[in-house]
Design an enzyme around this catalytic site. Structure first.
Site, PDB file in Angstrom:
ATOM      1  N   CYS A 115       0.819  -1.231   0.000  1.00 57.46           N
ATOM      2  CA  CYS A 115       0.000   0.000   0.000  1.00 57.46           C
ATOM      3  C   CYS A 115       0.849   1.275   0.000  1.00 57.46           C
ATOM      4  O   CYS A 115       0.361   2.334  -0.382  1.00 57.46           O
ATOM      5  CB  CYS A 115      -0.950   0.004   1.192  1.00 57.46           C
ATOM      6  SG  CYS A 115      -2.125  -1.347   1.112  1.00 57.46           S
ATOM      7  N   HIS A 252      -3.345   7.427   1.735  1.00 55.51           N
ATOM      8  CA  HIS A 252      -3.717   6.092   1.260  1.00 55.51           C
ATOM      9  C   HIS A 252      -5.135   5.813   1.748  1.00 55.51           C
ATOM     10  O   HIS A 252      -5.475   6.102   2.900  1.00 55.51           O
ATOM     11  CB  HIS A 252      -2.736   5.060   1.811  1.00 55.51           C
ATOM     12  CG  HIS A 252      -3.185   3.655   1.600  1.00 55.51           C
ATOM     13  ND1 HIS A 252      -3.601   3.199   0.371  1.00 55.51           N
ATOM     14  CD2 HIS A 252      -3.307   2.610   2.457  1.00 55.51           C
ATOM     15  CE1 HIS A 252      -3.944   1.932   0.481  1.00 55.51           C
ATOM     16  NE2 HIS A 252      -3.787   1.550   1.737  1.00 55.51           N
ATOM     17  N   ASN A 282     -10.018  -0.083  -0.852  1.00 53.63           N
ATOM     18  CA  ASN A 282      -8.569   0.039  -0.727  1.00 53.63           C
ATOM     19  C   ASN A 282      -7.938  -0.560  -1.986  1.00 53.63           C
ATOM     20  O   ASN A 282      -7.999  -1.767  -2.194  1.00 53.63           O
ATOM     21  CB  ASN A 282      -8.121  -0.718   0.537  1.00 53.63           C
ATOM     22  CG  ASN A 282      -6.624  -0.663   0.746  1.00 53.63           C
ATOM     23  OD1 ASN A 282      -5.869  -0.246  -0.128  1.00 53.63           O
ATOM     24  ND2 ASN A 282      -6.180  -1.112   1.910  1.00 53.63           N
TER      25      ASN A 282
HETATM   26  O1  UT7 Z   1      -3.858  -0.775   3.341  1.00 54.38           O
HETATM   27  C1  UT7 Z   1      -3.326  -0.832   4.640  1.00 54.38           C
HETATM   28  C2  UT7 Z   1      -3.737  -2.046   5.304  1.00 54.38           C
HETATM   29  N1  UT7 Z   1      -5.082  -2.172   5.722  1.00 54.38           N
HETATM   30  C3  UT7 Z   1      -5.654  -1.426   6.673  1.00 54.38           C
HETATM   31  O2  UT7 Z   1      -5.289  -0.327   6.957  1.00 54.38           O
HETATM   32  C4  UT7 Z   1      -6.808  -2.046   7.400  1.00 54.38           C
HETATM   33  C5  UT7 Z   1      -6.665  -1.840   8.871  1.00 54.38           C
HETATM   34  N2  UT7 Z   1      -7.735  -2.419   9.640  1.00 54.38           N
HETATM   35  C6  UT7 Z   1      -9.037  -2.045   9.537  1.00 54.38           C
HETATM   36  O3  UT7 Z   1      -9.362  -1.222   8.720  1.00 54.38           O
HETATM   37  C7  UT7 Z   1     -10.030  -2.638  10.509  1.00 54.38           C
HETATM   38  O4  UT7 Z   1      -9.363  -3.355  11.499  1.00 54.38           O
HETATM   39  C8  UT7 Z   1     -11.078  -3.553   9.806  1.00 54.38           C
HETATM   40  C9  UT7 Z   1     -12.000  -2.702   8.949  1.00 54.38           C
HETATM   41  C10 UT7 Z   1     -10.384  -4.588   8.962  1.00 54.38           C
HETATM   42  C11 UT7 Z   1     -11.943  -4.253  10.866  1.00 54.38           C
HETATM   43  O5  UT7 Z   1     -12.546  -3.305  11.719  1.00 54.38           O
HETATM   44  P1  UT7 Z   1     -12.508  -3.527  13.300  1.00 54.38           P
HETATM   45  O6  UT7 Z   1     -13.290  -2.435  13.894  1.00 54.38           O
HETATM   46  O7  UT7 Z   1     -11.076  -3.664  13.708  1.00 54.38           O
HETATM   47  O8  UT7 Z   1     -13.323  -4.870  13.464  1.00 54.38           O
HETATM   48  P2  UT7 Z   1     -12.851  -6.255  14.100  1.00 54.38           P
HETATM   49  O9  UT7 Z   1     -11.837  -6.910  13.255  1.00 54.38           O
HETATM   50  O10 UT7 Z   1     -12.566  -6.043  15.557  1.00 54.38           O
HETATM   51  O11 UT7 Z   1     -14.195  -7.070  13.993  1.00 54.38           O
HETATM   52  C12 UT7 Z   1     -15.361  -6.724  14.764  1.00 54.38           C
HETATM   53  C13 UT7 Z   1     -16.432  -7.764  14.524  1.00 54.38           C
HETATM   54  C14 UT7 Z   1     -15.937  -9.189  14.679  1.00 54.38           C
HETATM   55  O12 UT7 Z   1     -16.984  -9.971  15.254  1.00 54.38           O
HETATM   56  P3  UT7 Z   1     -16.975 -10.299  16.841  1.00 54.38           P
HETATM   57  O13 UT7 Z   1     -15.723 -11.074  17.053  1.00 54.38           O
HETATM   58  O14 UT7 Z   1     -16.977  -8.978  17.518  1.00 54.38           O
HETATM   59  O15 UT7 Z   1     -18.222 -11.088  16.989  1.00 54.38           O
HETATM   60  C15 UT7 Z   1     -15.718  -9.647  13.249  1.00 54.38           C
HETATM   61  O16 UT7 Z   1     -15.868 -11.058  13.099  1.00 54.38           O
HETATM   62  O17 UT7 Z   1     -16.886  -7.663  13.150  1.00 54.38           O
HETATM   63  C16 UT7 Z   1     -16.832  -8.944  12.531  1.00 54.38           C
HETATM   64  N3  UT7 Z   1     -16.557  -8.753  11.112  1.00 54.38           N
HETATM   65  C17 UT7 Z   1     -17.519  -8.505  10.214  1.00 54.38           C
HETATM   66  N4  UT7 Z   1     -18.855  -8.382  10.348  1.00 54.38           N
HETATM   67  C18 UT7 Z   1     -19.563  -8.100   9.230  1.00 54.38           C
HETATM   68  C19 UT7 Z   1     -15.357  -8.756  10.474  1.00 54.38           C
HETATM   69  N5  UT7 Z   1     -15.531  -8.524   9.172  1.00 54.38           N
HETATM   70  C20 UT7 Z   1     -16.858  -8.354   8.982  1.00 54.38           C
HETATM   71  C21 UT7 Z   1     -17.646  -8.083   7.862  1.00 54.38           C
HETATM   72  N6  UT7 Z   1     -18.976  -7.945   8.030  1.00 54.38           N
HETATM   73  N7  UT7 Z   1     -17.115  -7.904   6.627  1.00 54.38           N
END
Ligand code: UT7
Length: 325
Positions: A115, A252, A282
């Site tokens: 990225c 980014h 992204n």
């Molecule tokens: O390009 C550079 C690299 N990439 C990034 O910069 C990405 C960096 N990370 C992020 O943007 C965020 O961490 C994410 C958008 C990937 C995830 O957001 P989060 O607020 O950190 O969510 P999380 O991973 O803590 O997940 C929260 C909940 C989980 O369920 P439980 O365990 O709380 O029951 C996940 O299983 O959301 C669930 N979840 C989803 N639910 C619906 C994860 N993906 C999804 C989804 N739809 N697509």
């Protein structure tokens, strides 16, 4: 006295025709428009057609950047393409782009910093141009991340999209007393201790396969803001500028929450942030030149503006470039 600067002559971009919305994705995996918008800000992304390669996207963006610059392909003597999704393991996709543009002189190579690739490419080309090794360069970020996504993994497949953006950079002498112009400074960083937090689980030497993207999203998120602010502040410090001097912040486009938190920590006015992730997702190395091209074409970025590019991604790698447009 004159100083040599790499100035930007023009920009271009391209996204594939097929637009995949959050609702479309909700029919493929257990997710919802509400979750994706709330957690990331993304509403749709574009997906390359069958047989449409990273080089095809790159060539379309490059042609638009050349048109905007008033140049022909033959005016270019250097091509640097940032990508983590090359057409093939080798040759470099930049060489294919060079050939598709009908260029057979100069040189072309790929930069691989995921990225952060576009910022790495800008910094690399700036050094070559100021060092006299080339005169006019195409700097491209192009990706087909749809090809390395695990479409059954809702934690990653909702985040990424395909696209390409390009700029033309030219070595220029700026005399004392003339308004400053071009790339003022770039700051690049990497730290491989984080390499397992965002990676692809395959490759020629390890598995002899292409593999799929894997990410510990929370871990990436945790590091992103401090890494971004580190390089942006370094660029401000070196040039004696501050957030108040900035006309445009072009980050980014990974996650709206990361962008907003970084801008807030840096004291950047939210009205000065360029955001295109709603419609692109992204797009890794393509995200900054896609956003930059949008802001140039709609008249936001104008000659004389101070523009900060920044990125953070797999590796981890991170970097920032400060440009006087
Ligand atoms: O390009 C550079 C690299 N990439 C990034 O910069 C990405 C960096 N990370 C992020 O943007 C965020 O961490 C994410 C958008 C990937 C995830 O957001 P989060 O607020 O950190 O969510 P999380 O991973 O803590 O997940 C929260 C909940 C989980 O369920 P439980 O365990 O709380 O029951 C996940 O299983 O959301 C669930 N979840 C989803 N639910 C619906 C994860 N993906 C999804 C989804 N739809 N697509």
């Amino acid at each position: 006295m004159t100083v040599k600067r790499s100035i930007i002559l023009g920009t271009g971009s391209y996204v594939p025709e097929r637009r995949l919305t959050n609702s479309d994705l909700a029919e493929m995996v257990d997710t919802s428009d509400e979750w994706i918008v709330q957690r990331t800000g993304i509403r749709a992304r574009h997906i390359a057609a069958e047989g449409e390669l990273t080089s095809d996207l790159a060539v379309k963006a490059a042609r638009r950047a050349l048109d905007a610059s008033g140049l022909e392909p033959g005016d270019i003597d250097m091509i640097v393409l940032a990508t983590a999704t090359p057409d093939n393991t080798f040759p470099a996709t930049a060489v294919t782009v060079q050939h598709k543009l009908g260029i057979s002189s100069g040189f072309a190579f790929d930069v691989h910093a995921v990225c952060s690739g576009f910022v790495y490419a800008v910094a690399t080309v700036d050094a070559y141009l100021r060092g006299g090794m080339a005169k006019r360069a195409l700097v491209i970020g192009a990706e087909t991340f749809s090809r390395i996504l695990d479409w059954e993994d809702r934690t990653t497949c909702v985040l990424f999209g395909d696209g390409a953006g390009a700029i033309v950079m030219e070595a220029s002498e700026v005399a004392d007393g003339e308004p400053e112009r071009g790339v003022l400074t770039s700051h690049l960083r990497s730290d491989g201790q984080h390499k397992d937090k965002l990676y692809v689980d395959g490759g020629p030497s390890s598995t002899q396969t292409v593999g799929h993207l894997r990410m510990q999203g929370k871990e990436v998120f945790r590091h992103a803001v401090s890494m971004i602010t580190d390089v942006v502040e370094a660029a401000f410090a070196e040039t004696g500028t501050t957030a108040d001097d900035l006309d445009w912040f072009i980050p980014h486009q990974a996650n709206r929450r990361i962008i907003d938190a970084s801008a807030k920590k840096l004291g950047i006015d939210p009205a000065r942030i360029v955001i295109t992730l709603e419609d692109h997702g992204n797009t890794s190395a393509a995200s900054i030149p896609l956003a930059l091209d949008a802001a140039v074409r709609d008249g936001r970025v104008r000659r004389g503006d101070l523009v900060m590019l920044e990125a953070m991604g797999g590796g981890f790698t991170w970097g920032a470039s400060l440009i006087r447009w």
